[in-house]
Scaffold this active site. Structure first.
Site, PDB file in Angstrom:
ATOM      1  N   CYS A 381       0.977  -1.254   0.023  1.00 56.23           N
ATOM      2  CA  CYS A 381      -0.021   0.055   0.118  1.00 56.23           C
ATOM      3  C   CYS A 381       0.640   1.143  -0.054  1.00 56.23           C
ATOM      4  CB  CYS A 381      -1.036   0.084   0.994  1.00 56.23           C
ATOM      5  SG  CYS A 381      -2.438   1.319   0.919  1.00 56.23           S
ATOM      6  N   HIS A 512      -3.496  -5.197   0.128  1.00 51.80           N
ATOM      7  CA  HIS A 512      -3.117  -5.822   1.379  1.00 51.80           C
ATOM      8  C   HIS A 512      -3.128  -7.323   1.237  1.00 51.80           C
ATOM      9  CE1 HIS A 512      -2.976  -2.145   3.796  1.00 51.80           C
ATOM     10  NE2 HIS A 512      -3.758  -1.636   2.694  1.00 51.80           N
ATOM     11  N   GLU A 514      -1.622  -9.569   2.892  1.00 49.48           N
ATOM     12  CA  GLU A 514      -1.449 -10.309   4.015  1.00 49.48           C
ATOM     13  C   GLU A 514      -3.023 -10.365   4.789  1.00 49.48           C
ATOM     14  OE1 GLU A 514      -1.971  -5.761   5.311  1.00 49.48           O
ATOM     15  OE2 GLU A 514      -0.874  -6.954   3.369  1.00 49.48           O
TER      16      GLU A 514
END
Length: 546
Positions: A381, A512, A514
């Protein structure tokens, strides 16, 4: 439908989320369809506007909800995708009831906490469980028993006793049992008071879980049982463990799964927890290790980056590698010499997400250091955006290039708001949120990592790479490896990922990844980053021996 309600007592932050997640994993290991719901008593509609230092990270679901971080734990342990419906807040409940009252749905009744607020809470729990086709729903009530703000939720789950059959419902209470080294004893009085408070609102727990740094001995469990009207075999210990993924094994070994089966009238099934056993073995006794420099500004509050840390562990499990994290405060990187001081001994650099100008120049220097030193770099990001700013300044030669988030008067706004964001009012829920498609170009490193052209990843941002500068950046050698397809008037679409062709590993993602990473299925870019860090470490060791 079977309902399990998890409450907490004595103090907050005991680990109700991990208990809920672990219980879900135990039940999933028996083959049941399980979902989990987090109740947050705060008046905020969602977690999107909260400070990371106060509340930890904001977890984003696939449908774009900004939720409590425990939703992330649920997804990782249960290996399911949850939605905005899985996080219920006081703000949501009261907002919904007030809107119904304004529409006249209560037929001029006096709107009260009981039954209107409690009915809304119960309806949300039942509706979510039904929509997600769950056989068992585990509901975590946030906060601590005795808190004023939790009372409507406790009353709502109490009322389930009159709506459901006994074998379809159970209550689990997590409390703190402090250990006093001076007297070498576990103190049970706080637990006794906590259970008494819970019983005072009409809820008798079926199971107690005692949180302590050390395993609570049998005699203490029996004492707690005696004073709380719970059988000794229904009192469990939740000791501090090295890795969160041990908890399903710790609780199952004590028999929690069997007690739940008995209480809910389930057929006894031997659970399959082999993955958790293998994962814990790799986490505790890995074959390799690497050190990653994590450059951020919330380094004193690791929960602000919780999903990234978990994604490191997932990639570590995949590569049988322990991932050490070296926290680097971006504000302390003031020049390249400082970058060398902080990053000279790491095997890779990750620049994570964030908002606000604090530490930005340090993150830009970290990206430059990794690019020039050919150190594996992963930007998420804001980490992508600072890499683009750095490249525009130092390779393309655009002096003063910046993001309009940090410098509204920059002569080269290589990162900028898109027109639709200029019209957004307020803060909550106004970003590009949730799953967005990402079209990856074949022949790129990112394509090799994902192995396909079209993927979905979750987003949480407002600012984008300015399309007006993309052609210049590409001509200067920056590779745009993925775009958002199908956006009208944007040519190829917004930049989703960048990389460098002549670098061992240099990737920035606007998304993102993750947030969708799982212990049993590591995120591809995280897996690739740790593989590159491992290779860097091997080369460093080889040259040092040579």
């Amino acid at each position: 439908m079977k309902y399990i309600f998890v409450t907490g007592g004595v103090v907050s932050s005991l680990g109700k989320g991990i208990l809920t997640s672990s219980l879900g994993a135990i039940l999933r290991g028996r083959g049941y369809r399980v979902t989990a719901i987090k109740i947050d008593p705060y008046v905020n509609v969602d977690a999107g506007t909260m400070r990371p230092y106060e509340h930890g990270e904001v977890f984003v679901t696939g449908d774009g909800a900004e939720t409590d971080l425990d939703i992330g734990h649920y997804e990782r342990f249960l290996d399911v995708d949850l939605s905005r419906a899985n996080n219920i807040t006081t703000g949501q409940v009261y907002l919904s009831v007030i809107q119904k009252e304004r529409r006249g749905e209560y037929l001029s009744q006096t709107v009260q906490v009981i039954p209107h607020i409690t009915d809304e809470i119960k309806d949300r729990i039942r509706r979510t469980a039904a929509e997600q086709n769950a056989e068992i729903v585990v509901v975590e009530v946030g906060g601590t028993v005795g808190d004023i703000e939790s009372l409507p939720f406790l009353e709502a789950i109490r009322q389930f006793q009159f709506d459901e059959e006994d074998q379809d419902l159970m209550y689990i209470h997590l409390t703190l049992v402090p250990y006093l080294p001076s007297s070498e004893e576990f103190k049970t009085k706080p637990t006794q008071h906590s259970v008494s408070t819970l019983r005072g609102v009409g809820i008798q727990p079926d199971v107690l879980v005692l949180r302590s740094d050390k395993r609570v001995p049998d005699e203490v469990r029996k004492k707690v049982a005696l004073f709380t009207n719970v059988h000794a075999e229904e009192v469990f210990s939740s000791p501090t463990v090295d890795y969160l993924y041990e908890m399903p094994l710790v609780l199952e070994e004590q028999g929690l799964g069997r007690v739940v089966e008995k209480k809910l009238g389930l057929t006894p099934i031997p659970p399959n927890l082999s993955f958790w056993q293998q994962a814990v073995r790799k986490l505790k006794r890995p074959a390799h290790e690497v050190t990653v420099g994590f450059v951020g500004k919330y380094v004193k509050m690791p929960d602000a980056y919780l999903s990234i840390l978990e994604a490191f562990r997932h990639a570590g499990i995949a590569h049988d590698t322990r991932v050490h994290v070296k926290w680097v405060n971006a504000e302390e990187i003031t020049d390249l010499d400082k970058a060398t001081e902080f990053l000279g001994d790491v095997d890779g650099v990750l620049v994570g997400p964030g908002f606000g100008i604090r530490g930005i120049e340090g993150k830009i220097l970290a990206a430059r250091y990794a690019r020039e030193r050919r150190l594996p770099y992963f930007g998420i990001c804001l980490g992508l955006q600072v890499a683009v700013i750095e490249y525009a300044r130092n390779v393309l030669g655009l002096e003063g290039a910046h993001s309009t988030e940090f410098d509204p008067y920059t002569p080269h706004p290589v990162i900028d708001l898109m027109p639709e964001q200029l019209e957004a009012q307020g803060l909550g829920g106004t970003m590009r949120l949730g799953n967005w498609p990402m079209r990856i170009y074949p022949g790129t490193l990112l394509y090799r990592l994902y192995g396909r052209e079209l993927v979905q990843e979750r987003h949480r941002h407002r600012y984008e790479v300015n399309p007006a500068y993309v052609e210049q950046l590409v001509q200067a050698g920056l590779v745009v490896s993925a775009v958002t397809p199908g956006l009208q008037g944007r040519g190829e679409g917004l930049v989703e990922a960048i990389e460098l062709a002549d670098h061992p590993f240099f990737i920035g993602l606007q998304a993102h990844p993750e947030l969708a990473s799982r212990p049993m299925r590591a995120s591809p870019p995280f897996s690739g980053f740790i593989a590159a860090a491992l290779e860097r470490r091997r080369q460093t060791l080889f040259h040092s021996v040579e």
